[in-house]
Design a protein around this motif. Structure first.
Motif, mmCIF file in Angstrom:
data_model
loop_
_atom_site.group_PDB
_atom_site.id
_atom_site.type_symbol
_atom_site.label_atom_id
_atom_site.label_comp_id
_atom_site.label_asym_id
_atom_site.label_seq_id
_atom_site.Cartn_x
_atom_site.Cartn_y
_atom_site.Cartn_z
ATOM 1 N N LEU A 1 0.826 -1.208 0.000
ATOM 2 C CA LEU A 1 0.000 0.000 0.000
ATOM 3 C C LEU A 1 0.861 1.260 0.000
ATOM 4 N N ILE A 2 1.980 1.216 0.718
ATOM 5 C CA ILE A 2 2.881 2.368 0.738
ATOM 6 C C ILE A 2 3.469 2.609 -0.656
ATOM 7 N N LYS A 3 3.911 1.549 -1.312
ATOM 8 C CA LYS A 3 4.482 1.682 -2.655
ATOM 9 C C LYS A 3 3.434 2.160 -3.653
ATOM 10 N N LEU A 4 2.231 1.594 -3.579
ATOM 11 C CA LEU A 4 1.158 2.009 -4.487
ATOM 12 C C LEU A 4 0.837 3.490 -4.301
ATOM 13 N N SER A 5 0.819 3.941 -3.048
ATOM 14 C CA SER A 5 0.535 5.346 -2.765
ATOM 15 C C SER A 5 1.630 6.244 -3.314
ATOM 16 N N LYS A 6 2.873 5.837 -3.112
ATOM 17 C CA LYS A 6 3.992 6.628 -3.624
ATOM 18 C C LYS A 6 4.001 6.645 -5.145
ATOM 19 N N ASP A 7 3.827 5.476 -5.741
ATOM 20 C CA ASP A 7 3.909 5.369 -7.206
ATOM 21 C C ASP A 7 2.803 6.159 -7.896
ATOM 22 N N ASN A 8 1.630 6.262 -7.236
ATOM 23 C CA ASN A 8 0.479 6.918 -7.862
ATOM 24 C C ASN A 8 0.186 8.307 -7.300
ATOM 25 N N LEU A 9 1.072 8.800 -6.413
ATOM 26 C CA LEU A 9 0.893 10.103 -5.773
ATOM 27 C C LEU A 9 -0.493 10.219 -5.153
ATOM 28 N N ALA A 10 -0.860 9.211 -4.378
ATOM 29 C CA ALA A 10 -2.188 9.179 -3.752
ATOM 30 C C ALA A 10 -2.289 10.235 -2.660
ATOM 31 N N ASN A 11 -3.463 10.801 -2.525
ATOM 32 C CA ASN A 11 -3.730 11.790 -1.477
ATOM 33 C C ASN A 11 -3.784 11.089 -0.126
ATOM 34 N N LEU A 12 -2.852 11.427 0.758
ATOM 35 C CA LEU A 12 -2.797 10.792 2.079
ATOM 36 C C LEU A 12 -3.656 11.534 3.095
ATOM 37 N N HIS A 13 -4.213 12.679 2.706
ATOM 38 C CA HIS A 13 -4.996 13.491 3.642
ATOM 39 C C HIS A 13 -6.334 13.916 3.027
ATOM 40 N N PRO A 14 -7.172 12.979 2.626
ATOM 41 C CA PRO A 14 -8.490 13.380 2.112
ATOM 42 C C PRO A 14 -9.377 13.858 3.250
ATOM 43 N N HIS A 15 -10.268 14.785 2.929
ATOM 44 C CA HIS A 15 -11.226 15.220 3.940
ATOM 45 C C HIS A 15 -12.139 14.042 4.272
ATOM 46 N N PRO A 16 -12.400 13.795 5.557
ATOM 47 C CA PRO A 16 -13.222 12.631 5.943
ATOM 48 C C PRO A 16 -14.576 12.570 5.238
ATOM 49 N N PHE A 17 -15.243 13.725 5.111
ATOM 50 C CA PHE A 17 -16.566 13.715 4.468
ATOM 51 C C PHE A 17 -16.443 13.441 2.977
ATOM 52 N N TYR A 18 -15.412 14.008 2.349
ATOM 53 C CA TYR A 18 -15.182 13.767 0.927
ATOM 54 C C TYR A 18 -14.906 12.284 0.690
ATOM 55 N N ALA A 19 -14.062 11.695 1.542
ATOM 56 C CA ALA A 19 -13.750 10.271 1.421
ATOM 57 C C ALA A 19 -14.990 9.418 1.640
ATOM 58 N N ALA A 20 -15.811 9.793 2.621
ATOM 59 C CA ALA A 20 -17.033 9.038 2.896
ATOM 60 C C ALA A 20 -17.993 9.103 1.730
ATOM 61 N N PHE A 21 -17.982 10.222 1.017
ATOM 62 C CA PHE A 21 -18.919 10.415 -0.077
ATOM 63 C C PHE A 21 -18.460 9.719 -1.358
ATOM 64 N N TYR A 22 -17.164 9.804 -1.671
ATOM 65 C CA TYR A 22 -16.690 9.357 -2.974
ATOM 66 C C TYR A 22 -15.780 8.130 -2.966
ATOM 67 N N TYR A 23 -15.036 7.916 -1.911
ATOM 68 C CA TYR A 23 -13.979 6.897 -1.956
ATOM 69 C C TYR A 23 -14.546 5.482 -2.006
ATOM 70 N N SER A 24 -14.133 4.723 -3.015
ATOM 71 C CA SER A 24 -14.535 3.324 -3.116
ATOM 72 C C SER A 24 -13.653 2.438 -2.240
ATOM 73 N N HIS A 25 -12.472 2.958 -1.847
ATOM 74 C CA HIS A 25 -11.564 2.270 -0.933
ATOM 75 C C HIS A 25 -11.412 3.125 0.331
#
Length: 414
Positions: A376-400
């Motif tokens: 998961l750390i490598k995938l996040s680094k490789d894809n420049l994943a947002n490590l600090h999404p807003h909780p409500f935004y994540a609850a609304f849109y995030y499939s993971h």
């Protein structure tokens, strides 16, 4: 009728405005908290990478807002500015048969949408993705993909429209159940043939070159009681450096597809962790559950559509002079899009539950939590994943679940 139309326009603007607000809140949250390295990533990333992640997320957000605003202006002009009526009258002027008229109506709109989306696709691919080191696609390959996608879309969409309209014409009182059944059979058929017919049109699939890795994958799948026919490598790197893996096929026999980018960035234990997670989705029957749920809602949706389309209310509401079946279907789809907003967080919530179940299954199957975390750390680094999404935004849109939350849960024992 005009009053109702104004209300619908207001609801559409409110829906879109709400989604823009969520994007803005998420962006501000990242700007505020995105400079700190989560403890789960301590030693794995630095401030330079965090800065790059923030810039990537900011550029994607701005581009998404601009492209969405453009799309909304076109949509409002089309449905509320009289363009739909003019377009519908133009189709009617050809005096085509019911089936041919519907085919021309739908395909012409599809082609127009493709043409309008081309500048945005080019900018996203060759400006944003290129700037941050993800794009490896050449203009020649981009054009080839566009041509293939357009041809494939024409064939498949044309088939669906022709058969669907034929069923409607042949059984005007019961077409809703026949159309639903046909779409169900067609979707299952596509799931079966896509790995063998469609996917090879865009990518090359070759056996994994490391026989030791293939044996370990098959051994892992045997422990999960999943029958694997082949393990393939996909040449994803010719388009992007993003990493991924997935299962394809239906029934008990599965094909495992590994991106070549994944094989380059992960060690064997990490690859096995990825496969174990995907196996969790199959063993927990997540795909089957989603198909069943989708078809139940589709069944209800098609029946409701049948009842609504029996009258000319929608045509009168949107001031369409000639209430063709196709125009009313298009309006109904637009209204359904407005009303679908509450289902987005519901769908996201169910998907996140499935992801947590797959993580727990992977923990039990592989017994290697360290590999799952490092993956998961490598995938996040490789894809420049947002490590600090807003909780409500994540609850609304995030499939993971947010990646920091997933890592924390895995470390606790899944």
């Amino acid at each position: 009728m005009k009053t109702y139309l104004i209300v619908i326009l207001g609801l559409y603007i409110l829906r879109e405005g709400f989604e823009y607000l969520l994007q803005y809140v998420n962006f501000v949250y990242l700007e505020k908290h995105g400079t700190s390295v989560p403890s789960e990533f301590a030693g794995a990333i630095d401030e330079t990478l965090l800065q790059k992640t923030r810039e990537y997320e900011a550029e994607k957000t701005r581009f998404s807002l601009f492209s969405s605003l453009f799309g909304n202006v076109i949509t409002i002009a089309f449905f509320f500015g009289g363009l739909l009526n003019l377009y519908n009258l133009w189709i009617v002027s050809f005096n085509l048969s019911f089936i041919l008229g519907g085919l021309v109506f739908a395909l012409t709109l599809s082609y127009a949408n493709t043409v309008l989306s081309i500048p945005f696709s080019l900018y996203s691919t060759f400006r944003i993705e290129n700037k941050y080191g993800f794009n490896t696609m050449t203009p020649k390959l981009w054009i080839a993909d566009l041509a293939k996608s357009l041809a494939l879309s024409t064939i498949l969409t044309g088939l669906l429209i022709i058969v669907g309209l034929w069923l409607i014409e042949a059984s005007p009182d019961f077409w809703w159940i026949w159309v639903w059944g046909f779409f169900l059979i067609f979707s299952l058929f596509m799931m079966y043939i896509a790995p063998y017919v469609i996917e090879p049109l865009f990518n090359k699939f070759t056996p994994v070159e490391d026989p030791g890795l293939e044996e370990k994958i098959k051994d892992l799948m045997e422990r999960a009681d999943i029958r694997v026919s082949r393990v393939f490598k996909m040449d994803a790197s010719k388009r992007s450096t993003h990493t991924n893996a997935y299962f394809s096929g239906i029934g008990r026999v599965k094909r495992i597809i590994l991106y070549d980018t994944l094989l380059r960035s992960m060690n064997q234990e990490e690859i096995l962790a990825v496969i174990a997670h995907e196996a969790g989705h199959w063993k927990k029957k997540h795909i089957l559950k989603m198909i069943v749920a989708t078809e139940i809602f589709s069944f209800l949706g098609v029946y409701i559509s049948f009842r609504v389309l029996q009258s000319d209310f929608l045509a009168q509401l949107f001031m369409i002079e000639h209430g063709t079946f196709y125009a009313k279907v298009l309006v109904l789809g637009f209204l359904g899009g407005i009303l679908s907003l509450p289902f987005i967080p519901l769908s996201s919530y169910i998907s996140r539950r499935f992801e947590r179940e797959a993580d727990r299954f992977a923990c039990e199957l592989s017994g290697n939590r360290e590999a799952m975390v490092s993956t998961l750390i490598k995938l996040s680094k490789d894809n420049l994943a947002n490590l600090h999404p807003h909780p409500f935004y994540a609850a609304f849109y995030y499939s993971h679940p947010p990646v920091v939350e997933r890592i924390r849960q895995i470390k606790k024992g899944c």
